[in-house]
Design a protein around this motif. Sequence first.
Motif, PDB file in Angstrom:
ATOM      1  N   GLN A   8      29.487 -17.365  80.420  1.00  0.00           N
ATOM      2  CA  GLN A   8      29.897 -16.252  81.279  1.00  0.00           C
ATOM      3  C   GLN A   8      29.581 -14.909  80.637  1.00  0.00           C
ATOM      4  O   GLN A   8      29.080 -14.000  81.289  1.00  0.00           O
ATOM      5  N   ARG A   9      29.824 -14.822  79.330  1.00  0.00           N
ATOM      6  CA  ARG A   9      29.549 -13.546  78.645  1.00  0.00           C
ATOM      7  C   ARG A   9      28.047 -13.278  78.566  1.00  0.00           C
ATOM      8  O   ARG A   9      27.587 -12.153  78.696  1.00  0.00           O
ATOM      9  N   VAL A  10      27.265 -14.342  78.374  1.00  0.00           N
ATOM     10  CA  VAL A  10      25.801 -14.177  78.284  1.00  0.00           C
ATOM     11  C   VAL A  10      25.243 -13.757  79.644  1.00  0.00           C
ATOM     12  O   VAL A  10      24.406 -12.853  79.736  1.00  0.00           O
ATOM     13  N   LEU A  11      25.742 -14.380  80.717  1.00  0.00           N
ATOM     14  CA  LEU A  11      25.290 -13.980  82.057  1.00  0.00           C
ATOM     15  C   LEU A  11      25.695 -12.536  82.338  1.00  0.00           C
ATOM     16  O   LEU A  11      24.936 -11.774  82.946  1.00  0.00           O
ATOM     17  N   GLY A  12      26.868 -12.163  81.875  1.00  0.00           N
ATOM     18  CA  GLY A  12      27.318 -10.781  82.025  1.00  0.00           C
ATOM     19  C   GLY A  12      26.368  -9.816  81.335  1.00  0.00           C
ATOM     20  O   GLY A  12      25.980  -8.783  81.898  1.00  0.00           O
ATOM     21  N   ALA A  13      25.953 -10.173  80.130  1.00  0.00           N
ATOM     22  CA  ALA A  13      25.012  -9.320  79.386  1.00  0.00           C
ATOM     23  C   ALA A  13      23.671  -9.256  80.120  1.00  0.00           C
ATOM     24  O   ALA A  13      23.025  -8.205  80.171  1.00  0.00           O
ATOM     25  N   ALA A  14      23.266 -10.367  80.708  1.00  0.00           N
ATOM     26  CA  ALA A  14      21.978 -10.414  81.411  1.00  0.00           C
ATOM     27  C   ALA A  14      22.005  -9.517  82.653  1.00  0.00           C
ATOM     28  O   ALA A  14      20.992  -8.963  83.052  1.00  0.00           O
ATOM     29  N   LEU A  15      23.199  -9.373  83.258  1.00  0.00           N
ATOM     30  CA  LEU A  15      23.305  -8.617  84.509  1.00  0.00           C
ATOM     31  C   LEU A  15      23.642  -7.145  84.281  1.00  0.00           C
ATOM     32  O   LEU A  15      23.718  -6.367  85.232  1.00  0.00           O
ATOM     33  N   ARG A  16      23.824  -6.771  83.021  1.00  0.00           N
ATOM     34  CA  ARG A  16      24.347  -5.433  82.732  1.00  0.00           C
ATOM     35  C   ARG A  16      23.433  -4.307  83.219  1.00  0.00           C
ATOM     36  O   ARG A  16      23.878  -3.221  83.521  1.00  0.00           O
TER      37      ARG A  16
END
Lengths: 463, 447
Positions: A8-16
């Motif tokens: 979830q945190r990695v996807l969050g970083a990808a969408l930032r």
Amino acid sequence: MIEEAVLQRVLGAALRTGGEFAEVFAEDRRSSSALLDDGRVEELTSGRDRGAGIRVVVGETTGFAHTADLTEAGLVAAAEAAAAAAKGGGGGTRTVALTRRATSRGYDIEAYPGDVAKARKVELLTRADDIARSSGSAISQVSVSYGDNRRRILVANSDGLLAEDDTVRTFFAVSCVATGDTGMQTGRESIGHTVGFELFDMYDVDELARRAAGRALTKLAARPAPSGQMPVVIASGGGGVLFHEACGHGLEADLVAKGASVFRDRVGQRVASPGVTVVDDGTMAKEWGNIAIDDEGNPAQRNVLIDDGVLTDYMWDQLRARKEGRRSSGNGRRQSYQHLPMVRMTNTYLLAGADDPDDIVASTERGVLVKHLGGGQVNTATGDFVFGMTEAYLIEDGEVTEPLREGNLIGNGPEVLQRIDALGNDFAMGPPGTCGKDGQGVPVGDGVPTLRVSSLTIGGTAA
Amino acid sequence: MTDELLELADRVVAMARPGEQVEAVVVRGTDTEIKVYGGQVESLSSAQSQGVGIRVVVDGRQGFAYAGSLDEVAITETLADARDNAGFATHDEHAGLAEPDGVPVQELDLHRDGLSTFGPDAKVALAIELERAVLGADPRISGIESAEYVDGVSEAAVATTTGIRSSGRETSCYVATYAMATEGGDTQTGFGFSVGREPAELDVARAAGEAAERATRMLGATQPPSGRLTVVLDPWVTAQFLGLLGYTLNGDAVQKGRSLFADRLGEAVASPLVTLVDDPTDTRAFTATDTDGEGLATRRNVLVADGVLERFVHNAYTARRAGTVSTGNAVRGFKSTPSVDCLFLSLAPGTADPAELVASIAEGVLVQEVSGLHSGVNPVSGDFSTGAEGLRIRGGELAEPVREFTIASTLQKMLHDVQAVGSDLQFLPMNAAGVTLVVGDVTVSGS
């Protein structure tokens, strides 16, 4: 492989940076192979490839980065690199809730190759070598290869999808050289299934070795293949590479979208002879192109591409399907975590017809019977394709006569599909294949019943 | 950076037990791939990759393992796997690693700092410029199948217990495109590319022009009648032909009875016009390298001189087995043990340019593209049959386009049937140079 909270945190970083879609594809692949050549077990090889590929989609642009570092720091760095590559305009934080999707293959792996003693694998090699060499004094060289791999994948994306799969493939091949007055000829046989070491309960290695040797020996007496057009009978199970090339690639939605397919704008139209039904089927249990989910996390499907001669649909991956507002057909595949997925085939085959295979040959006055096909290649924009014949015979007055030397056959996909004038009742899958597209190789299967194409160009040298 | 890889390889080698030969190959690379479509970036991939391959030879038995990672745990596991695997190989008196042979490594200039200072925006701009140039080249160009910019920086190091220590780094980049031309419902394709060690060396206009030219000149192509004709192979096709030929000249195929030319050293195997050289020290070559896959210096090897077979290529193993020395032709990635192959083949060019060669032919076909080299050519038997497309030659001039035909002969016969080698040596993204080649008496199969 990776904790949900980390994903979830990695996807969050990808969408930032404003990405509309982000995906983490993680892979852990262990492989082993063994090679016997020239009478010696030359080597055993073990390999491990592990990493993740992260993509971010913004508008028409996909940013992609991969890393062998599966720690959170490594994944976040890759996510940031992918996001930078896609360069979204906006910013902000999006939280993705992941829902695990159940995946099922429908059967169990009986013997994981990693649990099988290496000595047993080696024993298969030496056995096949012995059998092949004892098949004829003209057999001058033999190589035998064994390979297995276990590939675990995890896909998580910003649509909330979370899916995992664990796939085992096992492969075995025997290649022989026969030497005679006419020079050298080769014969090869291979088997491969999405199974473990039980592959060798499904097949008799001795028989495989004999067939490979027999193919090389037969060709020592082969005459040059004809040059020019004539009817061609493809034997059941010899390989469906004909359809893979004649229409399979041309029905991949990414090529269609670019206008690079002769089958663009033809859905709903008759593109093949009546009775011709072509299917791409990732669900086909244990076959070489079998997958539970594709490399975008979508479940494998059985997709009818051509139904009784009429084009019904193309094959789709997530990206192309999204643009068209439809669902993926489960055909998004990639060679490894280091590659972006694209539309790929799985197991592509032609359904059986009603004709007696013997009658198909008997009703052919003069032509070529191709019993075993090699690879092929297609230009999807023009439809022109080739495929090789590695075991073929002349048909004269309805009888199979002399063996022919190797060569390519050439045809045009849309024309050849309309020229299928006989379909046998004896469907069989062919040997395992590796399909290459845009530099990526993926395992695919194919199959055909005995069939006849009324006219194909045979690329031999004889008048 | 490369020193770091060599130190890592040294550390693996230092773990060798008494009586063991150990070789470590360590590689690392950074790759960028940009695809554009419709004036926008379709995908931009940027990634670092690395890996280690470890070979262990003990008591004449070889084992191998690799990992796509350079972390200590992976390396330790890989070494253990390779060691375990060695126990299952058949004893082979010739098994063993390369040993220093005293041939000095030529320092080749294969690395350009210019690649790393060229930013992603500039790379994207190159790819977009490529697409735009293709689309604007001719009103009949209907689109592109692909337009891409690709580059890579790679470093590799090899160290062994036998005293090999070598490392190197190189950069490369290319632009490539497939153009589509359409006229009256007929679509044809053509590709173009340009390669270099840094973006400044790329010629985008030439790549675009060639792709457009190759596609448009095929419009209206029909299937030619079958017959025996003289064919003119485009440099791109010749290079692929040489790649196949290279297989027949490798020491492994020769020793294992898979080479057509195994017993032919010193004999005329080709037309006297054919001089074939393998020279990876030629820095113009895309595959140029100063050391081979086992860390030995690469060198210039003349394989065929004026039609006479002079030499096969070897790695350390095949050389030992043949009682000779390695020619520096070990080929490998970190995922495999070294095989043996030609590294950069080229034909000695002739004096006539392509136009002069075509002018000398009354009836023939210029072949601009072949397909199915992997399915219709058997380098063991020599049977040669490929799909082809190109232009008819009539009365010394290029005439109508033709497609959906095959060209067939045998490798043995084609070498003797070489009637001319062009003067137009080209450096392509592969392990052979291109040059126009005229081959007589080839069977064209069509309608």
